[in-house]
Design an enzyme around this catalytic site. Sequence first.
Site, PDB file in Angstrom:
ATOM      1  N   GLY A   1      41.345  41.119  38.661  1.00 40.22           N
ATOM      2  CA  GLY A   1      41.771  40.805  37.284  1.00 40.22           C
ATOM      3  C   GLY A   1      41.344  41.270  36.520  1.00 40.22           C
TER       4      GLY A   1
ATOM      5  CD  GLU B   1      35.307  37.615  30.435  1.00 48.37           C
ATOM      6  OE1 GLU B   1      35.611  37.762  29.927  1.00 48.37           O
ATOM      7  OE2 GLU B   1      34.692  35.757  30.757  1.00 48.37           O
TER       8      GLU B   1
ATOM      9  CB  ILE C   1      23.325  29.373  38.898  1.00 45.12           C
ATOM     10  CG1 ILE C   1      22.158  29.508  37.525  1.00 45.12           C
ATOM     11  CG2 ILE C   1      23.412  29.822  39.851  1.00 45.12           C
ATOM     12  CD1 ILE C   1      23.766  30.639  36.579  1.00 45.12           C
TER      13      ILE C   1
ATOM     14  N   GLY D   1      29.226  29.983  31.792  1.00 41.47           N
ATOM     15  CA  GLY D   1      29.725  30.521  32.677  1.00 41.47           C
ATOM     16  C   GLY D   1      28.547  32.180  32.974  1.00 41.47           C
TER      17      GLY D   1
ATOM     18  N   GLY E   1      38.472  35.660  42.845  1.00 43.48           N
ATOM     19  CA  GLY E   1      37.346  36.613  43.091  1.00 43.48           C
ATOM     20  C   GLY E   1      36.152  35.794  42.985  1.00 43.48           C
TER      21      GLY E   1
ATOM     22  CD  GLN F   1      31.384  37.059  39.609  1.00 38.89           C
ATOM     23  OE1 GLN F   1      32.130  37.227  38.235  1.00 38.89           O
ATOM     24  NE2 GLN F   1      32.076  37.937  40.874  1.00 38.89           N
TER      25      GLN F   1
ATOM     26  CE  LYS G   1      25.874  34.970  50.078  1.00 40.79           C
ATOM     27  NZ  LYS G   1      24.516  35.299  51.155  1.00 40.79           N
TER      28      LYS G   1
HETATM   29 MO1  MOS Z   1      37.992  37.417  31.536  1.00 37.37          MO
HETATM   30  S1  MOS Z   1      38.843  38.838  30.667  1.00 37.37           S
HETATM   31  O1  MOS Z   1      38.341  36.051  30.391  1.00 37.37           O
HETATM   32  O2  MOS Z   1      39.459  37.751  32.549  1.00 37.37           O
END
Ligand code: MOS
Length: 747
Positions: free
Chosen positions: A238, A709, A633, A706, A467, A642, A637
């Site tokens: 997404g 991103e 982590i 996280g 995903g 990511q 994998k």
């Molecule tokens: Mo991400 S842009 O927070 O799905």
Amino acid sequence: MSTTPALSANSIIGKATPRIDGPLKTTGSADYSADFHFERMVHAVPLIASIANGRITRLDSSAAESMPGVLLVLHHGNIGPLYRTVPGDDNATNSEVRSPFEDEVVRHWGQHVAVVIAETLEQATAAAAAVHVEYEAETPDVNMKLGDYAGPRKSVSKRGDPDAAFASAPVKIDAVFGTPVETHNPIELHASVAVWDGDRVTLYETTQGVVNHRVVMAQVLGLPVENVRVITRFLGSGFGGKLFPWPHAAMTAVAARRLNRPVKLSVTRRMMFSCVGYRPRTQQHVKLGATKEGKLLALRHDYLNNTSMLDEFDEGCGEATPYLYSVANLEVTSAQPRRNMGAPMWFRGPGAVPGLYALEAGMNELADELRIDPVQLRLLNEPENDESNKNIPFSSRHLRECYEVGAKKFGWERRSPGVGSMRRDGKILGWGMAAASWVALRLPCAATVEFCADGRLCVRCGTQDIGTGTYTVFAQMVHEKTGVPLDRIDVILGDSNLPAGPTSGGSMVTGSVLDAIASGANNAIKRLQQVAASTEGSPLHGASLETISFTGGRLHRKDQASAEGAHFADILTTAKLARVSGEGKTVPSWEDPKAKGFSVHSFGAQFVEVEWDPEIARLRVSRVVSVIDGGRIINPKAAANQVMGAVVMGVGMGLLEETHYDGRTGQPINCNMADYLVPTCPDAPEIDVTFLDYPDPAMGEFGARGIAEIGLAGVAPAITAAVYHATGVRVRDLPVRIEDLLKSQVV
Ligand code: MOS
């Protein structure tokens, strides 16, 4: 500061664990939203506006309605009541303010103006083309030059006197950086399937947040929230485009109610460019003032991003700027000029990624100006504390180590700084680097863990797997707590009826779900122990609870080997119980005393090599070293996967991705996968991903932040620095185009 307890040597946390849902996906048996089929189901096809500014003066659906198989044409005149969501309701975040077909005004090309429902997709497609619409069109404003904006700006962050400090700084960088509109192009198209049962509706949706989607749809449709159920078993990604509902979902639900038949609507790839969000265009003015030794004295970051005509969308480019460097004088300001374009939406690494492009490109220019190594410049300006926030400490910041490890792995010490000075196999090499950062936060989450008499274990949570491996992380944590093998653990996600879990956004799911699963498992084990102690015929009957251990799925006395105890399935069978379960919750960051008073972020360093072949004007990103400080982590994998994906996306951001709008019609003209370029296999560099793996004490028992991103942050400015190093061409407006590179004097 307290440290997070170490895990046992055979812990599955931190072990590369293959996706438990891999076989379902590779055999085509995972059900994505558009895969759901129902008896009597019919198909909806939207008709989108062919102007970007004006109004509908006439809409004639009579020809379409008389075509074979056509059941219904919905538009402004007959959609009936649809509502907006309550402003400021954080549990009901919508993508667009306006509900579909709310008025006859067209504010962007591709706005939905009608939707045709027919027995088959082909019939609906043909009839949508036969709906006759007349417009009164005005010239749209899709101007990508945002710099003309002269309205008010808001100050996002300020300290000291940045203007005076900049004016008197011995060394200055003053430059405007731009990032283009980028359109989310996950492989899976957006889709909605609506099935009514009386006054209750089940929506099979492509959403990154089933819980939020449910509340929004209840508000938009005017239903009690308990009458709406949202299901998203699998997502084909997404990138933020599926965070919140888009108008087609309400259109589908209304059509299904009107016809009393299940309705499916699948957004086409072309419509993906106009109806479901994009990263807005940004223009960012960066001013850096420094001493001759490279110490920052002043930092200004004034950014603009476009928004739509009705929505307030602030890209947040100043997210990382205030805390990344030590600088006494700083200001970030922002404003959002309106354009005749659809609503922008969060796009992987929103704010920080385009913002760090500008800031880090500015830092690289400063390093060149000062003739200081760009790694050195950053080390020189590394802050001790978060200077943007009362000087509070960082919970866990190892950015220095990211630079050092990255430089070593990349071979940075062999870099010769002169433009065009490095060669290999007849090609010119360019080396560049940049910092990365991304916020970390634990969101509220509830989960239940259940032991079943058939020997299986079930974990349930109303979050979803975009995903990235969320199913697998759940199974890992349940295995960690119970020792039950992964193939006996069922993970149930993607249903708004489940205990409420977080939206798959902001790279926050893993950090948010772990504590809920762990405490759910602990509570379920306690219930099992109670059952074992209170059940006649159980080998532990009458034992006091403190003496009962739980190892590898078996209950036994503390002084016994686990093999001498009983399996939980036998205990449940003896007790005539089908199942026992425990509930768990995650305390969100803002209620956690260990997170209060700390600045919590992930960090990283990106090192990039480009190869420039001037004879054929070919530029390729050949090598990327990415070092990420993302807390503990959980699954190296999935985590490396990511970051690799994000790095490839960074190649797209640096060199390829850009949505072009036709100034006359306002249409996104490269609205297909042939003309909107994304990197493919030959564009993917060699990628080396390293995680520092320091658990973050502010991130709960497991210390995971996280890691998705952040992999995109810093890639583009490292690419443009490498491009400059190889070619001598300074590109400040992404993507780097062939026209830019042809200006290179390096041969
Ligand atoms: Mo991400 S842009 O927070 O799905």
